[in-house]
Write a protein that holds these residues in place. Structure first.
Motif, short mmCIF file in Angstrom:
data_model
loop_
_atom_site.label_atom_id
_atom_site.label_comp_id
_atom_site.label_asym_id
_atom_site.label_seq_id
_atom_site.Cartn_x
_atom_site.Cartn_y
_atom_site.Cartn_z
N ARG A 130 136.64 -37.29 46.79
CA ARG A 130 136.77 -38.42 45.87
C ARG A 130 137.77 -39.44 46.37
NH1 ARG A 130 137.45 -37.66 39.84
NH2 ARG A 130 136.77 -39.82 40.01
N VAL A 131 138.87 -38.97 46.94
CA VAL A 131 139.86 -39.90 47.49
C VAL A 131 139.30 -40.61 48.72
CG1 VAL A 131 142.12 -40.07 48.60
CG2 VAL A 131 141.85 -38.69 46.54
N ALA A 132 138.57 -39.89 49.56
CA ALA A 132 137.96 -40.51 50.74
C ALA A 132 136.96 -41.60 50.33
CB ALA A 132 137.28 -39.46 51.60
N ASP A 133 136.16 -41.33 49.32
CA ASP A 133 135.20 -42.34 48.84
C ASP A 133 135.93 -43.56 48.28
OD1 ASP A 133 133.05 -40.79 49.56
OD2 ASP A 133 132.71 -39.97 47.55
N PHE A 134 137.02 -43.32 47.58
CA PHE A 134 137.81 -44.43 47.03
C PHE A 134 138.33 -45.33 48.15
CE2 PHE A 134 142.22 -45.80 46.09
CZ PHE A 134 141.94 -46.78 45.15
N LYS A 135 138.83 -44.73 49.22
CA LYS A 135 139.45 -45.51 50.30
C LYS A 135 138.43 -46.33 51.09
CE LYS A 135 143.29 -42.27 50.86
NZ LYS A 135 143.90 -41.23 51.72
N LYS A 136 137.14 -46.05 50.90
CA LYS A 136 136.10 -46.81 51.59
C LYS A 136 135.72 -48.09 50.86
CE LYS A 136 133.93 -42.64 53.53
NZ LYS A 136 132.72 -41.77 53.46
N LEU A 137 136.22 -48.29 49.65
CA LEU A 137 135.79 -49.43 48.84
C LEU A 137 136.19 -50.76 49.48
CD1 LEU A 137 136.72 -48.22 45.24
CD2 LEU A 137 134.43 -48.39 46.23
N VAL A 138 135.23 -51.67 49.55
CA VAL A 138 135.49 -53.04 50.00
C VAL A 138 134.71 -53.96 49.07
CG1 VAL A 138 135.42 -54.69 51.90
CG2 VAL A 138 135.73 -52.25 52.39
N THR A 139 135.35 -54.34 47.97
CA THR A 139 134.73 -55.19 46.96
C THR A 139 134.85 -56.66 47.35
OG1 THR A 139 135.37 -53.56 45.30
CG2 THR A 139 134.70 -55.73 44.49
N PRO A 140 133.79 -57.46 47.27
CA PRO A 140 133.86 -58.85 47.74
C PRO A 140 134.88 -59.72 47.00
CG PRO A 140 131.58 -58.17 47.38
CD PRO A 140 132.44 -57.09 46.83
N GLU A 141 135.09 -59.47 45.71
CA GLU A 141 136.00 -60.31 44.93
C GLU A 141 137.46 -60.00 45.25
OE1 GLU A 141 132.14 -59.91 43.00
OE2 GLU A 141 133.65 -58.42 43.56
N GLN A 142 138.31 -61.03 45.20
CA GLN A 142 139.75 -60.83 45.29
C GLN A 142 140.32 -60.87 43.88
OE1 GLN A 142 142.05 -63.50 47.82
NE2 GLN A 142 143.83 -63.26 46.48
N TYR A 143 140.91 -59.74 43.44
CA TYR A 143 141.47 -59.67 42.10
C TYR A 143 142.96 -60.00 42.09
CZ TYR A 143 137.14 -57.07 41.23
OH TYR A 143 135.82 -56.68 41.14
N TRP A 144 143.68 -59.65 43.15
CA TRP A 144 145.13 -59.88 43.15
C TRP A 144 145.44 -61.35 43.37
CZ3 TRP A 144 142.93 -58.87 47.92
CH2 TRP A 144 143.38 -59.62 48.99
N ASN A 145 146.67 -61.73 43.00
CA ASN A 145 147.11 -63.12 43.16
C ASN A 145 148.61 -63.12 43.42
OD1 ASN A 145 147.21 -65.92 43.18
ND2 ASN A 145 147.45 -66.06 40.95
N GLY A 146 149.01 -63.48 44.62
CA GLY A 146 150.43 -63.55 44.94
C GLY A 146 151.03 -62.18 45.24
N ALA A 147 152.37 -62.13 45.21
CA ALA A 147 153.08 -60.91 45.55
C ALA A 147 152.84 -59.82 44.51
CB ALA A 147 154.58 -61.19 45.67
N PHE A 148 152.82 -58.56 44.96
CA PHE A 148 152.65 -57.42 44.06
C PHE A 148 153.96 -57.12 43.34
CE2 PHE A 148 148.74 -54.96 45.77
CZ PHE A 148 148.08 -56.15 46.03
N VAL A 149 153.86 -56.56 42.15
CA VAL A 149 155.06 -56.20 41.38
C VAL A 149 155.42 -54.75 41.64
CG1 VAL A 149 154.52 -57.90 39.60
CG2 VAL A 149 153.81 -55.52 39.29
N ARG A 150 156.66 -54.39 41.39
CA ARG A 150 157.14 -53.03 41.59
C ARG A 150 156.48 -52.12 40.56
NH1 ARG A 150 162.42 -51.64 43.77
NH2 ARG A 150 162.95 -49.46 43.31
N PRO A 151 155.86 -51.00 40.98
CA PRO A 151 155.14 -50.17 40.02
C PRO A 151 156.02 -49.26 39.17
CG PRO A 151 154.93 -49.25 42.22
CD PRO A 151 155.66 -50.56 42.37
N ASN A 152 157.28 -49.11 39.56
CA ASN A 152 158.21 -48.27 38.79
C ASN A 152 159.63 -48.74 39.07
OD1 ASN A 152 160.06 -45.52 38.86
ND2 ASN A 152 158.56 -45.49 37.19
N ARG A 153 160.52 -48.57 38.09
CA ARG A 153 161.89 -49.06 38.23
C ARG A 153 162.81 -48.09 38.96
NH1 ARG A 153 163.13 -53.52 35.20
NH2 ARG A 153 161.56 -54.20 33.67
N GLY A 154 162.33 -46.90 39.27
CA GLY A 154 163.16 -45.92 39.95
C GLY A 154 163.56 -46.38 41.35
#
Length: 282
Positions: A130-154
């Motif tokens: 399942r993880v290998a299949d996930f890593k193969k994804l190449v979706t045509p649309e760009q969803y992100w915009n600009g710099a990524f935010v920190r996922p946790n404050r630790g």
């Protein structure tokens, strides 16, 4: 033949075959990349030309439109790559641009990990597939915009690229494929950028190594994966936005204590998330 020098990097444009010469403009960023960087190749073609083709070394990479007559390819590099000059070729309809990009070496720290009991269980075929299949994804649309935010404050407990000894044995083909954040169980985890939840895996269902897992598709081959979670607050297929809570920190799977592992993948390879966080990749 032309040279471009910046800092310690050297970008050599070998030759251009074109009719006309200005039909294919290319920008490479950074022009002095180091191991683990994502190399962004942006291209501008003449009107009505098809999108160019991009080859890095002997590997071709997908190209996506980012504007009128403008295209981009994202090229991953990893700690296991060979440093030195890497050939980059961009082929347009009537133009071929050839470069040698100097990929700089980089020193990565080493770490010794001791796993025993439930933490030393092998990965199941279910989670690996399942993880290998996930890593193969190449979706045509760009969803992100600009710099990524920190996922946790630790605080960051393990940086990207660390080489490891597991129970005293050096893992030759392994490097730490993300950033670990030290935080208490139940600490919130947020999406670093817009995307679609494309993977939800649970320890109780066979994710013995990854633990409770969330994978987010940010589009165009850019993917985030979050491991060892306690709670999962999203479902597969759900759209999420940057900063939205998706789960909480835990210690499920092969984990020696509560922490968040965030891995960022580009076209199937784990790359250093830091440039995406602090500069953004455009």
């Amino acid at each position: 033949m032309s040279w471009q020098m910046k800092g310690y990097g050297v970008l050599l444009s070998l030759f251009t075959l074109s009719l006309p010469a200005e039909a294919l403009e290319v920008k490479i960023n950074p022009d002095n990349p180091q191991l683990g960087d994502t190399v962004s190749v942006t291209m501008e073609t003449a009107p009505n030309e098809d999108k160019p083709k991009v080859t890095w070394g002997d590997q071709s990479y997908p190209v996506f439109a980012v504007g009128e007559n403008q295209y981009r390819a994202l090229i991953p590099t990893t700690p296991l790559d060979q440093s030195g000059k890497v050939p980059l070729t961009i082929r347009g309809e009537e133009t071929v641009r050839n470069f040698l990009v100097w990929l700089r070496d980089r020193a990565f720290p080493t770490q010794r990990i001791w796993l025993s009991g439930s933490n030393n269980r092998p990965a199941t075929e279910l989670e690996l597939n399942r993880v290998a299949d996930f890593k193969k994804l190449v979706t045509p649309e760009q969803y992100w915009n600009g710099a990524f935010v920190r996922p946790n404050r630790g605080s960051v407990s393990t940086v990207f690229g660390v080489r490891r000894y597991y129970n005293g044995e050096f893992a030759e083909d392994y490097y730490h494929k993300g950033v670990d954040y030290a935080a208490g169980t139940g600490s919130p985890v947020v999406a670093p950028a817009n995307g679609t939840v494309a993977l939800v895996g649970k320890e109780s269902e066979g994710f013995h190594v990854h633990g409770n897992t969330i994978g987010i598709d940010h589009g165009q081959g850019v993917l985030s994966i979050f491991l060892h979670l306690n709670n999962i607050n999203v479902q597969e297929g759900e759209r999420v936005t940057a900063g939205q809570k998706i789960g909480t920190v835990g210690s499920t799977g092969a984990s020696t204590g509560p922490h968040l592992h965030w891995g960022l993948y580009v076209n199937g390879q784990a790359i250093d998330p830091s440039p995406w966080r602090f500069k953004g990749i455009e």
